[in-house]
Scaffold this active site. Structure first.
Site, PDB file in Angstrom:
ATOM      1  N   ALA A 148       0.831  -1.205   0.000  1.00  0.00           N
ATOM      2  CA  ALA A 148       0.000   0.000   0.000  1.00  0.00           C
ATOM      3  C   ALA A 148       0.866   1.256   0.000  1.00  0.00           C
ATOM      4  CB  ALA A 148      -0.941   0.001   1.203  1.00  0.00           C
ATOM      5  N   ASP A 149       1.892   1.268   0.820  1.00  0.00           N
ATOM      6  CA  ASP A 149       2.822   2.396   0.842  1.00  0.00           C
ATOM      7  C   ASP A 149       3.524   2.551  -0.504  1.00  0.00           C
ATOM      8  OD1 ASP A 149       2.571   3.428   3.468  1.00  0.00           O
ATOM      9  OD2 ASP A 149       3.748   1.779   4.256  1.00  0.00           O
TER      10      ASP A 149
END
Length: 415
Positions: free
Chosen positions: A172-173
């Site tokens: 996600a990052d």
């Protein structure tokens, strides 16, 4: 600082107000492409990821080192009046400002978009957050694990009979960082044409939801959410991992042509006459029966033997490698993807370089991730023309911290 007119973003100045992963990964992409990245850090503790470990190498976090190459560090207190003025000065000569604080934080500090735009009318501000600047969840904090779950990605990852499973890296990052850097490049292109800057809003939830692609398409078409499938493909088989005598391999028999060759390689041409497996849809429908036949066959030989046999027949296949094997693989080394830089504290630091290349040239040498505050005076002098006397006066006012102050890791590591 790297300086080369051959780098695509040479001459672009980026003020980096980011920490942890999503923002630093975005600015590292831009730094890898030649932009001058100035990272603003809290003088007391620096980027939170400087404390993430183990491992620490000579007191420096391997986590921090992995996403902060090609940057310069300025230790400036954003909450002090003098520090705020210093950052506003840097923003006034920057092309891009990137931040990943919770929405509204920069406004609270007097560093919001409207203030920045008064200083630099064509400034580009890219804001990264968990849920975006608008909507009912805008104020919620966002961390990688939370967004893997909120985006539906965890629900379709893992064994069908097991729990939802996170991806093994901070997906996600990282994907949000990639979208942010892509968006900044688009904003720079727009400014080149129109002369206008503007703000970019990149949400981790939006970024992760975009990865659902055909899974979302399946839901929109049927009204039913896809279920966890483990390592199998919904419409292709065999297209999955198999355990061999000394490890695991992936095999991708994606069409009937490959199926014919595959049956010859494994010595089971009789399967071509089995009605259960005569077409790709039938092989997918009868996957369990097919895997029951194939598993003992694959277990009979080594990884190297199977990869050579399958590759010789043109069948897509590959080893399931450890991270260590990948970092030492000859293919990456031969393409110049494993680089080594000299860090003033750690010594040699190795990392995987940027994956893009221009005119087939390998990535150019990088600069080491910075020590906290290593370049404060250098950048303020270079970007703003500040004299030593002014720098000393501001230092005495607490605007910025000690240059190159070495971080001492805590006795307890942060997960």
């Amino acid at each position: 600082m790297r300086s080369s007119d051959r780098e695509p973003l040479s001459g672009i100045r980026v003020l980096d107000l980011c920490r942890v992963v999503s923002g630093p990964f975005a600015t590292m992409q831009l730094g890898d492409l030649g932009a001058d990245i100035v990272k603003i850090e809290d003088p007391r503790h620096g980027d939170e990821s400087r404390r993430y470990g183990p491992p620490f190498v000579a007191g420096e976090s391997a986590y921090f080192l992995s996403v902060n190459r090609n940057k310069r560090s300025c230790a400036i207190d954003l909450k002090s009046a003098a520090g705020r003025d210093a950052v506003l000065g840097l923003a006034s000569v920057a092309d891009v400002v990137i931040e990943n604080f919770r929405p509204g934080t920069l406004d609270k500090w007097g560093l919001g978009f409207e203030v920045l735009r008064l200083k630099k009318p064509d400034i580009i501000l890219c804001s990264i957050s968990g849920f975006g600047r608008t909507g009912r969840d805008a104020e919620r904090p966002g961390y990688d694990l939370i967004l893997q779950g909120e985006s539906g990605v965890m629900d379709i990852t893992g064994d069908p009979d097991g729990p939802p499973t996170k991806v093994g890296t901070s997906i996600a990052d990282l994907v949000t960082g990639l979208y942010a850097s892509q968006s900044v490049l688009a904003a720079l292109m727009r400014r080149e044409r129109s002369g206008e800057g503007g703000r970019v809003d990149v949400s981790m939830l939006d970024a992760m939801a975009s990865l659902l692609t055909f899974n979302a398409g399946m839901y929109f078409a049927s009204g039913e959410s896809p279920k966890r499938r483990g390592n199998v493909h919904p419409t292709i088989s065999p297209y999955e991992p198999f355990e061999v005598r000394d490890g695991w391999i992936n095999v991708g028999v994606a069409n009937d042509k490959f199926w014919t060759s595959f049956c010859a390689v494994i010595g089971r041409s009789d399967l071509l006459d089995d009605a259960r497996f005569e077409t790709a849809p039938r092989r997918a429908a009868n996957r369990d029966a097919l895997v029951a036949i194939l598993s003992p066959i694959f277990a009979s030989n080594s990884r190297a033997e199977w990869l050579q046999a399958l590759a010789s027949a043109g069948i897509p296949c590959g080893a399931i490698k450890t991270v260590g094997e990948v970092c030492e693989t000859a293919q990456l080394t031969e393409r110049g993807m494993i680089q080594t830089v000299r860090h003033p504290v750690v010594g040699d630091v190795r990392f995987i370089a940027r994956p893009t290349r221009f005119e087939d040239e390998p990535p150019r040498p990088s600069t080491a991730p910075p020590i906290l505050g290593e370049h404060t005076r250098e950048v303020l002098s270079e970007w703003l023309g500040w004299t030593n006397e002014r720098l000393e006066r501001l230092a005495s006012e607490g605007a910025f911290g000690d240059v190159g102050k070495k971080f001492v890791p805590p006795s307890m590591s942060i997960p």
